[in-house]
Write an enzyme that holds these catalytic residues in place. Structure first.
Site, PDB file in Angstrom:
ATOM      1  N   CYS A 116       0.819  -1.220   0.000  1.00  0.00           N
ATOM      2  CA  CYS A 116       0.000   0.000   0.000  1.00  0.00           C
ATOM      3  C   CYS A 116       0.849   1.266   0.000  1.00  0.00           C
ATOM      4  O   CYS A 116       0.357   2.347  -0.315  1.00  0.00           O
ATOM      5  CB  CYS A 116      -0.941  -0.003   1.191  1.00  0.00           C
ATOM      6  SG  CYS A 116      -2.046  -1.416   1.174  1.00  0.00           S
ATOM      7  N   HIS A 259      -3.432   7.019   1.945  1.00  0.00           N
ATOM      8  CA  HIS A 259      -3.812   5.707   1.427  1.00  0.00           C
ATOM      9  C   HIS A 259      -5.162   5.335   2.035  1.00  0.00           C
ATOM     10  O   HIS A 259      -5.430   5.588   3.211  1.00  0.00           O
ATOM     11  CB  HIS A 259      -2.749   4.662   1.790  1.00  0.00           C
ATOM     12  CG  HIS A 259      -3.227   3.273   1.567  1.00  0.00           C
ATOM     13  ND1 HIS A 259      -3.703   2.855   0.350  1.00  0.00           N
ATOM     14  CD2 HIS A 259      -3.349   2.218   2.422  1.00  0.00           C
ATOM     15  CE1 HIS A 259      -4.096   1.597   0.466  1.00  0.00           C
ATOM     16  NE2 HIS A 259      -3.881   1.185   1.708  1.00  0.00           N
ATOM     17  N   ASN A 289     -10.011  -0.664  -0.519  1.00  0.00           N
ATOM     18  CA  ASN A 289      -8.553  -0.526  -0.460  1.00  0.00           C
ATOM     19  C   ASN A 289      -7.964  -1.053  -1.772  1.00  0.00           C
ATOM     20  O   ASN A 289      -7.991  -2.254  -2.023  1.00  0.00           O
ATOM     21  CB  ASN A 289      -8.023  -1.324   0.741  1.00  0.00           C
ATOM     22  CG  ASN A 289      -6.508  -1.243   0.892  1.00  0.00           C
ATOM     23  OD1 ASN A 289      -5.814  -0.784  -0.009  1.00  0.00           O
ATOM     24  ND2 ASN A 289      -6.006  -1.691   2.028  1.00  0.00           N
TER      25      ASN A 289
HETATM   26  N1  COA Z   1     -18.572  -9.002   9.214  1.00  0.00           N
HETATM   27  C1  COA Z   1     -18.935  -9.215  10.498  1.00  0.00           C
HETATM   28  N2  COA Z   1     -18.066  -9.505  11.461  1.00  0.00           N
HETATM   29  C2  COA Z   1     -16.764  -9.578  11.114  1.00  0.00           C
HETATM   30  C3  COA Z   1     -16.320  -9.368   9.809  1.00  0.00           C
HETATM   31  C4  COA Z   1     -17.282  -9.082   8.832  1.00  0.00           C
HETATM   32  N3  COA Z   1     -16.962  -8.861   7.542  1.00  0.00           N
HETATM   33  N4  COA Z   1     -14.983  -9.503   9.790  1.00  0.00           N
HETATM   34  C5  COA Z   1     -14.592  -9.790  11.023  1.00  0.00           C
HETATM   35  N5  COA Z   1     -15.668  -9.833  11.831  1.00  0.00           N
HETATM   36  C6  COA Z   1     -15.725 -10.125  13.276  1.00  0.00           C
HETATM   37  C7  COA Z   1     -14.520 -10.892  13.767  1.00  0.00           C
HETATM   38  O1  COA Z   1     -14.688 -12.276  13.542  1.00  0.00           O
HETATM   39  C8  COA Z   1     -14.552 -10.558  15.224  1.00  0.00           C
HETATM   40  O2  COA Z   1     -15.495 -11.338  15.852  1.00  0.00           O
HETATM   41  P1  COA Z   1     -15.208 -11.935  17.338  1.00  0.00           P
HETATM   42  O3  COA Z   1     -15.063 -10.717  18.203  1.00  0.00           O
HETATM   43  O4  COA Z   1     -16.426 -12.746  17.596  1.00  0.00           O
HETATM   44  O5  COA Z   1     -13.940 -12.714  17.221  1.00  0.00           O
HETATM   45  C9  COA Z   1     -15.055  -9.107  15.248  1.00  0.00           C
HETATM   46  O6  COA Z   1     -15.697  -8.895  13.980  1.00  0.00           O
HETATM   47  C10 COA Z   1     -13.984  -8.093  15.416  1.00  0.00           C
HETATM   48  O7  COA Z   1     -12.927  -8.406  14.519  1.00  0.00           O
HETATM   49  P2  COA Z   1     -11.663  -7.502  14.388  1.00  0.00           P
HETATM   50  O8  COA Z   1     -10.754  -8.064  13.344  1.00  0.00           O
HETATM   51  O9  COA Z   1     -11.094  -7.245  15.737  1.00  0.00           O
HETATM   52  O10 COA Z   1     -12.380  -6.178  13.851  1.00  0.00           O
HETATM   53  P3  COA Z   1     -11.782  -4.775  13.614  1.00  0.00           P
HETATM   54  O11 COA Z   1     -12.589  -3.754  14.267  1.00  0.00           O
HETATM   55  O12 COA Z   1     -10.288  -4.761  13.837  1.00  0.00           O
HETATM   56  O13 COA Z   1     -12.004  -4.577  12.043  1.00  0.00           O
HETATM   57  C11 COA Z   1     -10.725  -4.710  10.013  1.00  0.00           C
HETATM   58  C12 COA Z   1     -11.445  -5.483  11.114  1.00  0.00           C
HETATM   59  C13 COA Z   1     -10.121  -5.703   9.037  1.00  0.00           C
HETATM   60  C14 COA Z   1     -11.730  -3.830   9.294  1.00  0.00           C
HETATM   61  C15 COA Z   1      -9.627  -3.848  10.653  1.00  0.00           C
HETATM   62  O14 COA Z   1      -8.866  -4.639  11.514  1.00  0.00           O
HETATM   63  C16 COA Z   1      -8.711  -3.183   9.671  1.00  0.00           C
HETATM   64  O15 COA Z   1      -9.114  -2.294   8.954  1.00  0.00           O
HETATM   65  N6  COA Z   1      -7.431  -3.598   9.694  1.00  0.00           N
HETATM   66  C17 COA Z   1      -6.365  -2.960   8.942  1.00  0.00           C
HETATM   67  C18 COA Z   1      -6.635  -2.958   7.497  1.00  0.00           C
HETATM   68  C19 COA Z   1      -5.471  -2.440   6.770  1.00  0.00           C
HETATM   69  O16 COA Z   1      -5.043  -1.358   7.018  1.00  0.00           O
HETATM   70  N7  COA Z   1      -4.979  -3.282   5.870  1.00  0.00           N
HETATM   71  C20 COA Z   1      -3.982  -3.058   4.957  1.00  0.00           C
HETATM   72  C21 COA Z   1      -2.892  -2.159   5.311  1.00  0.00           C
HETATM   73  S1  COA Z   1      -2.929  -1.044   4.055  1.00  0.00           S
END
Ligand code: COA
Length: 332
Positions: A116, A259, A289
């Site tokens: 990214c 980004h 993204n």
């Molecule tokens: N729909 C519903 N629930 C979901 C889900 C979806 N699409 N994806 C994950 N969950 C659930 C998980 O299973 C978890 O459930 P649990 O608490 O029962 O285990 C809960 O939601 C929380 O998951 P978590 O991963 O902690 O959520 P989050 O708030 O961190 O959001 C992302 C997840 C991926 C959106 C976030 O972590 C993120 O944006 N990460 C960085 C992304 C990024 O920058 N990536 C590339 C670098 S450029």
């Protein structure tokens, strides 16, 4: 503070696949909701390629538009750099496919992989290669990705995030650093975090086999929560250090183009800067993204709509797999 590098954007262009996946697409297939996706990521829809489209076709289309915008032909280009982590194939480079499609004389053409942060890495590389006295005057820099090709559509925590697209800029050297310049930049990497966000198979470490396919190892694996925390932390440190080292106040910045990985990550950066929402660009809502393509997509959109104008001070900032991060402060 390093010397400013005299560069300007002579032209830009973008290419997005026409196929749209909205949140309902995932709600129909996985255990997720539109509300969860919107609240946790800010994404409403994303674009994905159809058969016949690929990273090189998108990159070439974006490049043609950038050439048209710059009123240049392929013969005016001295180099082609494609920032991508979803190349046309392992080799030759996607940049060579673009060179073939555009035609024109032989020029250096290569890919650059910094996930990214790829466009900022490419921007800094190209700017240094355009320094006074260099034989290169115009560099075509493209951020192009088909993230849908490496996305596991059975993994609800990653598949909702990514989209495809490409955007290109033509960077040209200019002697007048008071008008157009890369004023300051930081690009860094910390390999200790490399397993947090990766496609494990398909390279020399773990070549394709029945096992890698059965275990879905050709898709993005991400420790989302950890990556999120680090992205927020690094973005804030990067913004603070870039502005402090450049002697610039947040209020001097006309527009931040970050980004587009998660609206909440962007929002934390905006709050740190104390800027109103209209001074921080977002388009994650419609494209998700798009990795190395997201910042040039923003630049092109803002040039087209007049949201950035000649002489504006612009801050680019990104964080991605590697882990990599980068910032670029430009007088555009
Ligand atoms: N729909 C519903 N629930 C979901 C889900 C979806 N699409 N994806 C994950 N969950 C659930 C998980 O299973 C978890 O459930 P649990 O608490 O029962 O285990 C809960 O939601 C929380 O998951 P978590 O991963 O902690 O959520 P989050 O708030 O961190 O959001 C992302 C997840 C991926 C959106 C976030 O972590 C993120 O944006 N990460 C960085 C992304 C990024 O920058 N990536 C590339 C670098 S450029």
């Amino acid at each position: 503070m390093p010397e400013p590098l005299g560069i300007r954007i002579s032209g830009s262009g973008r290419a997005l696949p026409s196929r749209v996946l909205n949140n309902q697409h995932f709600v129909d297939r996985l255990d997720t909701t539109d509300e969860w996706i919107r609240e946790r990521t800010g994404i409403l829809e994303r674009r994905v390629v159809s058969p016949g489209e690929s990273t090189a076709t998108l990159a070439t289309e974006a490049a043609r538009r950038a050439l048209e915008n710059a009123k240049m032909t392929p013969a005016d280009l001295d180099m082609i750099i494609v920032a991508t982590i979803t190349p046309e194939c392992l080799f030759p480079s996607t940049a060579c496919f673009v060179q073939q499609a555009l035609g024109g004389p032989p020029v250096p053409a290569f890919d650059l992989a910094a996930a990214c942060s790829g466009f900022i890495y490419g921007f800094v590389t190209a700017s240094h290669l355009l320094r006074e006295g260099s034989p290169y005057k115009n560099i075509l820099l493209i951020g192009a990705e088909t993230m849908s090709r490496i996305t596991d559509y059975e993994d609800r925590s990653t598949c909702i995030l990514f989209g495809d697209g490409a955007a290109a800029v033509i960077l040209s050297s200019t002697p007048d650093v008071s008008r157009h310049a890369l004023l300051h930049h930081r690009i860094e990497a910390e390999g200790s975090g490399l397993s947090m966000l990766a496609v494990p198979a398909g390279g020399s470490k773990l070549p394709a086999s029945k096992m890698t396919i059965d275990e879905r190892l050709h898709y993005v694996k991400m420790q989302g929560r950890e990556v999120y925390k680090l992205a927020v932390k690094r973005n804030l440190e990067l913004i603070d250090s870039t502005l402090a080292e450049a002697g610039v106040k947040p209020d001097d910045i006309a527009l931040v183009i970050p980004h587009q990985s998660n609206l909440r990550i962007i929002e934390s950066a905006r709050q740190r800067l104390g800027l109103p929402p209209d001074r921080v660009f977002t388009n994650i809502q419609k494209y998700g993204n798009t990795s190395a393509a997201s910042i040039p997509l923003g630049i092109d959109e803002c040039r087209e709509t007049g949201r950035i104008k000649d002489g504006d001070l612009i801050l680019l900032v990104a964080f991605g797999a590697g882990l990599t991060w980068g910032s670029a402060l430009l007088r555009i």
